[in-house]
Scaffold this motif. Sequence first.
Motif, PDB file in Angstrom:
ATOM      1  N   GLY A 129      -3.066  30.944  16.717  1.00  0.00           N
ATOM      2  CA  GLY A 129      -2.122  31.027  18.035  1.00  0.00           C
ATOM      3  C   GLY A 129      -2.956  31.207  19.099  1.00  0.00           C
ATOM      4  O   GLY A 129      -4.251  32.053  18.860  1.00  0.00           O
ATOM      5  N   GLY A 130      -1.746  32.033  20.080  1.00  0.00           N
ATOM      6  CA  GLY A 130      -2.440  32.607  21.213  1.00  0.00           C
ATOM      7  C   GLY A 130      -3.133  31.494  22.471  1.00  0.00           C
ATOM      8  O   GLY A 130      -3.073  30.469  22.830  1.00  0.00           O
ATOM      9  N   ASP A 131      -2.949  32.304  23.829  1.00  0.00           N
ATOM     10  CA  ASP A 131      -3.053  31.111  25.396  1.00  0.00           C
ATOM     11  C   ASP A 131      -5.439  30.984  24.579  1.00  0.00           C
ATOM     12  O   ASP A 131      -5.336  29.903  24.983  1.00  0.00           O
ATOM     13  CB  ASP A 131      -3.408  31.515  26.378  1.00  0.00           C
ATOM     14  N   VAL A 132      -5.478  32.538  25.066  1.00  0.00           N
ATOM     15  CA  VAL A 132      -7.226  31.434  24.921  1.00  0.00           C
ATOM     16  C   VAL A 132      -7.490  33.377  23.939  1.00  0.00           C
ATOM     17  O   VAL A 132      -7.639  34.216  23.950  1.00  0.00           O
ATOM     18  CB  VAL A 132      -8.132  32.695  26.322  1.00  0.00           C
ATOM     19  N   TYR A 181      -9.867  26.583  11.719  1.00  0.00           N
ATOM     20  CA  TYR A 181      -8.478  27.102  13.918  1.00  0.00           C
ATOM     21  C   TYR A 181      -7.797  25.942  13.841  1.00  0.00           C
ATOM     22  O   TYR A 181      -8.410  24.992  13.024  1.00  0.00           O
ATOM     23  CB  TYR A 181      -9.850  27.685  14.427  1.00  0.00           C
ATOM     24  N   PHE A 182      -6.764  26.874  14.150  1.00  0.00           N
ATOM     25  CA  PHE A 182      -5.884  25.202  14.343  1.00  0.00           C
ATOM     26  C   PHE A 182      -5.174  25.320  16.572  1.00  0.00           C
ATOM     27  O   PHE A 182      -4.276  26.126  16.075  1.00  0.00           O
ATOM     28  CB  PHE A 182      -4.549  25.085  13.633  1.00  0.00           C
ATOM     29  N   ALA A 183      -5.542  24.358  16.923  1.00  0.00           N
ATOM     30  CA  ALA A 183      -5.044  24.276  18.595  1.00  0.00           C
ATOM     31  C   ALA A 183      -4.790  23.395  18.736  1.00  0.00           C
ATOM     32  O   ALA A 183      -3.888  22.020  18.405  1.00  0.00           O
ATOM     33  CB  ALA A 183      -6.714  24.402  19.103  1.00  0.00           C
ATOM     34  N   ASP A 184      -3.540  23.973  19.253  1.00  0.00           N
ATOM     35  CA  ASP A 184      -2.186  22.860  20.142  1.00  0.00           C
ATOM     36  C   ASP A 184      -2.840  23.196  21.705  1.00  0.00           C
ATOM     37  O   ASP A 184      -3.367  23.529  21.903  1.00  0.00           O
ATOM     38  CB  ASP A 184      -0.665  23.808  19.498  1.00  0.00           C
ATOM     39  N   GLY A 191      -2.225  17.824  20.399  1.00  0.00           N
ATOM     40  CA  GLY A 191      -1.321  17.597  21.775  1.00  0.00           C
ATOM     41  C   GLY A 191      -2.798  18.745  22.962  1.00  0.00           C
ATOM     42  O   GLY A 191      -3.838  18.451  22.739  1.00  0.00           O
ATOM     43  N   ASP A 192      -2.043  17.840  24.237  1.00  0.00           N
ATOM     44  CA  ASP A 192      -2.863  17.829  25.208  1.00  0.00           C
ATOM     45  C   ASP A 192      -3.594  18.848  25.694  1.00  0.00           C
ATOM     46  O   ASP A 192      -3.347  19.744  25.671  1.00  0.00           O
ATOM     47  CB  ASP A 192      -1.702  17.079  26.523  1.00  0.00           C
ATOM     48  N   GLY A 193      -4.732  19.064  26.015  1.00  0.00           N
ATOM     49  CA  GLY A 193      -5.152  20.038  26.467  1.00  0.00           C
ATOM     50  C   GLY A 193      -5.989  20.974  25.266  1.00  0.00           C
ATOM     51  O   GLY A 193      -6.114  22.197  25.764  1.00  0.00           O
ATOM     52  N   ALA A 194      -5.972  20.534  24.522  1.00  0.00           N
ATOM     53  CA  ALA A 194      -5.982  21.793  23.032  1.00  0.00           C
ATOM     54  C   ALA A 194      -7.736  21.542  23.093  1.00  0.00           C
ATOM     55  O   ALA A 194      -8.650  20.155  23.477  1.00  0.00           O
ATOM     56  CB  ALA A 194      -5.395  21.154  21.375  1.00  0.00           C
ATOM     57  N   HIS A 195      -8.522  22.707  23.048  1.00  0.00           N
ATOM     58  CA  HIS A 195      -9.613  22.831  23.416  1.00  0.00           C
ATOM     59  C   HIS A 195     -10.455  23.721  22.569  1.00  0.00           C
ATOM     60  O   HIS A 195     -10.263  25.041  22.274  1.00  0.00           O
ATOM     61  CB  HIS A 195      -9.896  23.273  24.833  1.00  0.00           C
ATOM     62  N   THR A 196     -11.394  23.251  21.604  1.00  0.00           N
ATOM     63  CA  THR A 196     -11.790  24.350  20.809  1.00  0.00           C
ATOM     64  C   THR A 196     -13.969  24.436  21.252  1.00  0.00           C
ATOM     65  O   THR A 196     -14.068  22.947  21.283  1.00  0.00           O
ATOM     66  CB  THR A 196     -11.566  23.720  19.093  1.00  0.00           C
ATOM     67  N   VAL A 197     -13.907  25.661  20.874  1.00  0.00           N
ATOM     68  CA  VAL A 197     -15.801  25.807  20.855  1.00  0.00           C
ATOM     69  C   VAL A 197     -16.032  26.409  20.241  1.00  0.00           C
ATOM     70  O   VAL A 197     -15.510  26.978  19.252  1.00  0.00           O
ATOM     71  CB  VAL A 197     -15.805  26.361  22.479  1.00  0.00           C
TER      72      VAL A 197
END
Lengths: 404, 252
Positions: A215-218, A240-243, A273-279
Motif C-alpha cells: 500500500g501507500g501513495d508514495v 511489490y505490488f503497485a495499484d 491500474g492507471d498511473g501505477a509507477h514503480t522504480v
Amino acid sequence: MTVTESTLDSIKDSLELEKVESHLHPEGSFLVEDHVVPTGREEIWRFTPLGRLKGLHQDVAFADGACKVEVEAADGVTVTTVAPDDAVRGSSGLVPTDRVSARAWASVSGATVVRIPTDTVVEGATIVRHHGTGTETPGAGHAVIVAEKFSKSTVVLAFDGSAVVADNIEIVVEDGAELTVVSLQDWADDAVHLSTQHANVGRDATLKHVSVSFGGDVVRHDLSAEYSGPGGSVEALGLYFADAGQHIEHRLFVDHTAPKTKSHVVYKGALQGDGAHTVWIGNVLIRKVAEGIETYEENRNLVLTDGCQADSVPNLEIETGEIEGAGHASATGRFDDEQLFYLRSRGIPDAEARRLVVHGFFYDLIRKIDVPELEAKLTETVEVELSKNISALTGNTQNGAPTA
Amino acid sequence: MSTLEIKDLKVSVETEDGPKEILKGVTLTIGDNETHAIMGPNGSGKSTLAYSIAGHPKYTITGGSVTLDGEDLLGMTVDERARAGLFLAMQYPVEVPGVSVANFLRTAKTAIDGEAPKLRHWVKDVNSALEKMDLDPSFSQRSVNEGFSGGEKKRHEMAQLALLDPKVAILDETDSGLDIDALKIVSEGINSFRGGEDKGVLLITHYTRILRYVKPDHVHVFVDGRVAESGGPELAEELEANGYDRFTKAAV
C-alpha cells in the motif's frame, strides 16, 4: 624498498578504502543545510513525485505520534528506546546522503534499538509494528538493529495505517551473525513513507533483507549495504505490488568494501491500474580492495494492465577485475502468451490462468523469504491485490489473445 | 463417441512480409477408437495443424472447419476447446515458474470436470499417473516443467493425458528427443489412453520409430500444408525404407 615495507604497504592498501568518484555513492552529511531542497532534476530524485511528499524533502516540521509502535520481542531479544544522542545511532556507518534522511536524523526524539545478544539463536521473529495514526503531522523515525556476534534471528518492521513518515533504519550484523530483516509496508492508500536503510555486514556475517511494499501513495526505500570484513554476504529480496496512482520506489546500493563478499539482489513487482509507477535502481560498486567477490542483481516487473510504468535501472561499477562474478538482469513485461496458452490448453479459464502465473511469479520469491510468520500473509495479500483488479485480468478474445 | 472432423482447414501466420499460408486445405476425420499418424518432413505444417486446432493465438484460420462430436471447435476459446475434450501434448511444454505440478493438475482437473476432484482419490490418482510415467511423487511439488529434462517434460505431458482423460489427444512430436526407455514409457502412456472407451489419437511425428510401439490405424503423409497421401500402417514402412523423397519431389 624492503620486503617488510612492501608488505606493510599492501596491508595498508587493503585496509584503506580509496575514494572513488562516482554518483553511486555521494558523500553524506549529518547537517540538513548541506542538502539543498531537491528540484526533481537530481539523479537520485528524478523518478520521485516530489509534489506528493507532503514537504518531507523541504522543511515541514516533524512531530511525535505519527505512528503507534507495538513491539513483540522474541525470547532473548531486547528492544529499548534510547535518546537521540546515544552512541548506538550511527554505529552502522549511516551518514545521510539526502535531505529527507538528514532531516529525519536531526528531528527524532528517540531511537528504537533491537539487540540480539552474542551467540543467541532466536526462535521466532521479533516484530516491531508501526500503526499510522493519520497524515496531518509527519513523523520521523530511527531504529537500530544490532545482531551481535554469532547470533541468529529475524526482525520484522511492519507498517500499516495512514501516516507521513521519514525514517533511518540502521542494521549492524556483527562477525559471524545471521540476521533476517523484513520491512513490510502494508500502508493505507494515502501514506507517504521515505526510508533510508543502511546495513553494515561483518566478517563472515549474513544479512537477508526483505522489502515488501503493497500500500501507500508514495513509498520510497533506499537500502545500502557495506562490509566491515571479508566473507560477508547480503541477500536482498523485494516484492511489490503497485495499484492505480501508486508510486513505489526502491533504490539499492551494495558497496563491496571487503574481499570475498557476496551480494544477491532479487526484486519482483507487479503493476496494475492507471498511473501505477514503480522504480527500481540497483547500484553495485566493486572497490579495488574487493577481490574475489560475487554479485548478482535482478529486477522483474509484471505489467498487468495498460497505463502503468515500470522503471528499472541496474548499475555496476567495477574497480577490480579480480572477482568471482558480477552480473545483473532486468526484465519488464506483460503476461507470457506461451504460459497462458499452455495453462488454458489444459482447460484452465483465462482469468484463472493469469492468477496462477502471477502467484507463481511471486511465490518463487516468497519461498526464498522463508519467514513462516509472513508466508501465509504475503500469499493472501497478493490474492487480495489481484482481486482488486480482476476485471482487468479477465479480458480475453475469442482466439485467446490476451488483451491486458 | 468421439469424432474429430477437420474439413478443408486453411491456416496462415503473420510474417514480416505479410500473412503466409501454412495449411492449404487439410481434411481428416479421426473416428472412435482410431489412431492416426501424421508424418512429414520439417516445415510441412504438422505442428501448425496441432496448434491451430488447439487455438494458439499465433495462427489465423482462413478457411475450413474443425468439429469435435459435431461441436465447432474453432468458435471456442483455448480453454473451452480443452473442456470440450481436446488435449494437445506439446513438443516443447512451457515452464511456469512458481506454480507446482500438484496445483496445476488440480486446477486443470477442476476446470475440465466443473468440480474439484475428491481429495482422497485425487492424490492417489496423481501419484499413480506419475508413477506409471516413472516420475517420483516428489515431482508434484516442483514448478511446472521448470528444470525438467526433455524426457521428464514429455512424460509429464502423458501423466496429464491420463489424469485429464480427454476424448481426443493430439500428440505433437511427443517422441522427439526421447531415448529408447523413455520412448517405451511414453508409448505405454499413449496405448493406455487409447485403450479407454471412444478415444481418438492424432499422433504427429517425424520418425517412424514410435510406430513400432504405438500401432496406427491410418497413416497420412503431410507435405507442404496438405495431406499428400493416406494409407494404412504399410505406408509408414515405406517411409521407413525410402524417406520422404517421393512426396517432397511430387510437391515441387
